[in-house]
Design a protein around this motif. Structure first.
Motif, mmCIF file in Angstrom:
data_model
loop_
_atom_site.group_PDB
_atom_site.id
_atom_site.type_symbol
_atom_site.label_atom_id
_atom_site.label_comp_id
_atom_site.label_asym_id
_atom_site.label_seq_id
_atom_site.Cartn_x
_atom_site.Cartn_y
_atom_site.Cartn_z
ATOM 1 N N UNK A 1 -8.246 -35.401 13.751
ATOM 2 C CA UNK A 1 -7.399 -35.172 12.582
ATOM 3 C C UNK A 1 -8.281 -34.953 11.349
ATOM 4 N N UNK A 2 -7.939 -33.945 10.545
ATOM 5 C CA UNK A 2 -8.653 -33.688 9.297
ATOM 6 C C UNK A 2 -9.858 -32.775 9.430
ATOM 7 N N UNK A 3 -10.110 -32.242 10.619
ATOM 8 C CA UNK A 3 -11.240 -31.337 10.813
ATOM 9 C C UNK A 3 -11.051 -30.083 9.956
ATOM 10 N N UNK A 4 -12.142 -29.634 9.326
ATOM 11 C CA UNK A 4 -12.097 -28.428 8.507
ATOM 12 C C UNK A 4 -12.274 -27.201 9.397
ATOM 13 N N UNK A 5 -11.379 -26.234 9.219
ATOM 14 C CA UNK A 5 -11.440 -24.966 9.945
ATOM 15 C C UNK A 5 -11.533 -23.853 8.916
ATOM 16 N N UNK A 6 -12.640 -23.123 8.926
ATOM 17 C CA UNK A 6 -12.826 -21.996 8.001
ATOM 18 C C UNK A 6 -12.289 -20.733 8.656
ATOM 19 N N UNK A 7 -11.439 -20.016 7.928
ATOM 20 C CA UNK A 7 -10.883 -18.765 8.431
ATOM 21 C C UNK A 7 -11.157 -17.656 7.433
ATOM 22 N N UNK A 8 -11.272 -16.429 7.948
ATOM 23 C CA UNK A 8 -11.410 -15.249 7.092
ATOM 24 C C UNK A 8 -10.076 -14.518 7.125
ATOM 25 N N UNK A 9 -9.558 -14.244 5.919
ATOM 26 C CA UNK A 9 -8.254 -13.612 5.762
ATOM 27 C C UNK A 9 -8.467 -12.233 5.125
ATOM 28 N N UNK A 10 -7.829 -11.225 5.711
ATOM 29 C CA UNK A 10 -7.993 -9.863 5.220
ATOM 30 C C UNK A 10 -7.309 -9.651 3.876
ATOM 31 N N UNK A 11 -8.021 -8.967 2.986
ATOM 32 C CA UNK A 11 -7.445 -8.520 1.722
ATOM 33 C C UNK A 11 -6.922 -7.099 1.879
ATOM 34 N N UNK A 12 -6.943 -6.604 3.111
ATOM 35 C CA UNK A 12 -6.535 -5.227 3.368
ATOM 36 C C UNK A 12 -7.746 -4.318 3.374
ATOM 37 N N UNK A 13 -7.481 -3.024 3.452
ATOM 38 C CA UNK A 13 -8.552 -2.037 3.517
ATOM 39 C C UNK A 13 -9.347 -2.006 2.215
ATOM 40 N N UNK A 14 -10.633 -1.768 2.333
ATOM 41 C CA UNK A 14 -11.503 -1.677 1.159
ATOM 42 C C UNK A 14 -11.453 -0.311 0.499
ATOM 43 N N UNK A 15 -10.953 0.676 1.240
ATOM 44 C CA UNK A 15 -10.810 2.034 0.727
ATOM 45 C C UNK A 15 -9.340 2.425 0.852
ATOM 46 N N UNK A 16 -8.748 2.916 -0.250
ATOM 47 C CA UNK A 16 -7.332 3.268 -0.268
ATOM 48 C C UNK A 16 -7.180 4.693 -0.796
ATOM 49 N N UNK A 17 -6.307 5.461 -0.151
ATOM 50 C CA UNK A 17 -6.047 6.835 -0.601
ATOM 51 C C UNK A 17 -5.264 6.807 -1.912
ATOM 52 N N UNK A 18 -5.694 7.634 -2.867
ATOM 53 C CA UNK A 18 -4.998 7.733 -4.148
ATOM 54 C C UNK A 18 -3.643 8.410 -3.922
ATOM 55 N N UNK A 19 -2.553 7.727 -4.283
ATOM 56 C CA UNK A 19 -1.219 8.290 -4.039
ATOM 57 C C UNK A 19 -0.869 9.389 -5.047
ATOM 58 N N UNK A 20 0.174 10.132 -4.706
ATOM 59 C CA UNK A 20 0.654 11.210 -5.571
ATOM 60 C C UNK A 20 1.290 10.638 -6.846
ATOM 61 N N UNK A 21 1.111 11.350 -7.926
ATOM 62 C CA UNK A 21 1.712 10.964 -9.209
ATOM 63 C C UNK A 21 2.733 11.997 -9.675
ATOM 64 N N UNK A 22 2.994 12.986 -8.853
ATOM 65 C CA UNK A 22 3.881 14.089 -9.221
ATOM 66 C C UNK A 22 5.242 13.573 -9.693
ATOM 67 N N UNK A 23 5.636 13.988 -10.899
ATOM 68 C CA UNK A 23 6.936 13.619 -11.454
ATOM 69 C C UNK A 23 7.051 12.156 -11.865
ATOM 70 N N UNK A 24 5.932 11.489 -12.111
ATOM 71 C CA UNK A 24 5.970 10.067 -12.468
ATOM 72 C C UNK A 24 5.460 9.828 -13.880
ATOM 73 N N UNK A 25 6.059 8.834 -14.549
ATOM 74 C CA UNK A 25 5.504 8.389 -15.822
ATOM 75 C C UNK A 25 4.236 7.605 -15.517
ATOM 76 N N UNK A 26 3.374 7.495 -16.506
ATOM 77 C CA UNK A 26 2.130 6.755 -16.282
ATOM 78 C C UNK A 26 2.409 5.281 -15.995
#
Length: 190
Positions: free
Chosen positions: A100-125
């Motif tokens: 009981x109480x043992x420490x378990x280190x886990x690595x959790x994903x923050x998602x992809x490090x590279x993301x495609x820039x989405x379209x902004x067509x017809x959008x306000x800034x």
């Protein structure tokens, strides 16, 4: 007379009394403890099996009462192979017995490090900025004169739509949006 120091015979009743005393082992000395084998410590603490947490959502694990015997410590890293929030590594092998109480280190994903820039067509800034924020893309906004694009709508960005943006390295995209005014003409010296 002192019967032990004088060499006189010891009373037989006294011999019988001495014979019934328990034998007390000598206290261990440095010489005997170095040569002896280490003792196996038997604990009455219950043992728990460590589950396999890989490919599972950290938030679900963290909020589950069933894993209260572990102290789970997350480290968040970008990972192109695992969706955001998924555990992709743990430092104690599954099915290992722990207390009981043992420490378990886990690595959790923050998602992809590279993301495609989405379209902004017809959008306000502002709407486009919300979209970038949801993708963890850092941005700056710059107002620019444009007769062709309505006020507050995106004209262009510093990167092309579909380009990969390195969010792991905090790459920043500049959003150029319309002031709603035509650009001022400059006089040339022709």
């Amino acid at each position: 007379p002192d019967m032990y120091t004088t060499g006189d015979a010891v009373d037989t009743n006294e011999q019988a009394a001495i014979a019934t005393l328990p034998i007390v082992p000598e206290a261990p000395t440095a010489a005997t403890t170095k040569a002896s084998k280490p003792e196996t410590v038997i604990s009455n603490d219950p043992l728990y099996l460590v589950p396999n947490f890989t490919n599972r959502f950290y938030d679900v694990i963290q909020n589950s009462a069933g894993y209260g015997f572990l102290k789970i410590i997350p480290t968040y890293e970008y990972n192109d192979e695992y969706k955001e929030g998924i555990i992709f590594e743990q430092d104690i092998e599954p099915d290992t017995e722990v207390t009981y109480g043992t420490e378990l280190n886990v690595k959790v994903s923050k998602g992809a490090g590279m993301v495609a820039l989405p379209s902004y067509t017809g959008m306000t800034y502002e709407k486009y900025a919300e979209k970038l924020t949801a993708l963890n893309i850092k941005y700056e906004t710059v107002k620019k004169d444009s007769a062709d694009v309505k006020k507050d709508y995106v004209i262009e960005c510093s990167a092309e739509i579909g380009d990969k943006i390195n969010i792991e390295e905090s790459e920043t995209v500049i959003i150029y949006y319309s002031s709603g005014k035509a650009p001022k003409e400059t006089l040339s010296d022709d």
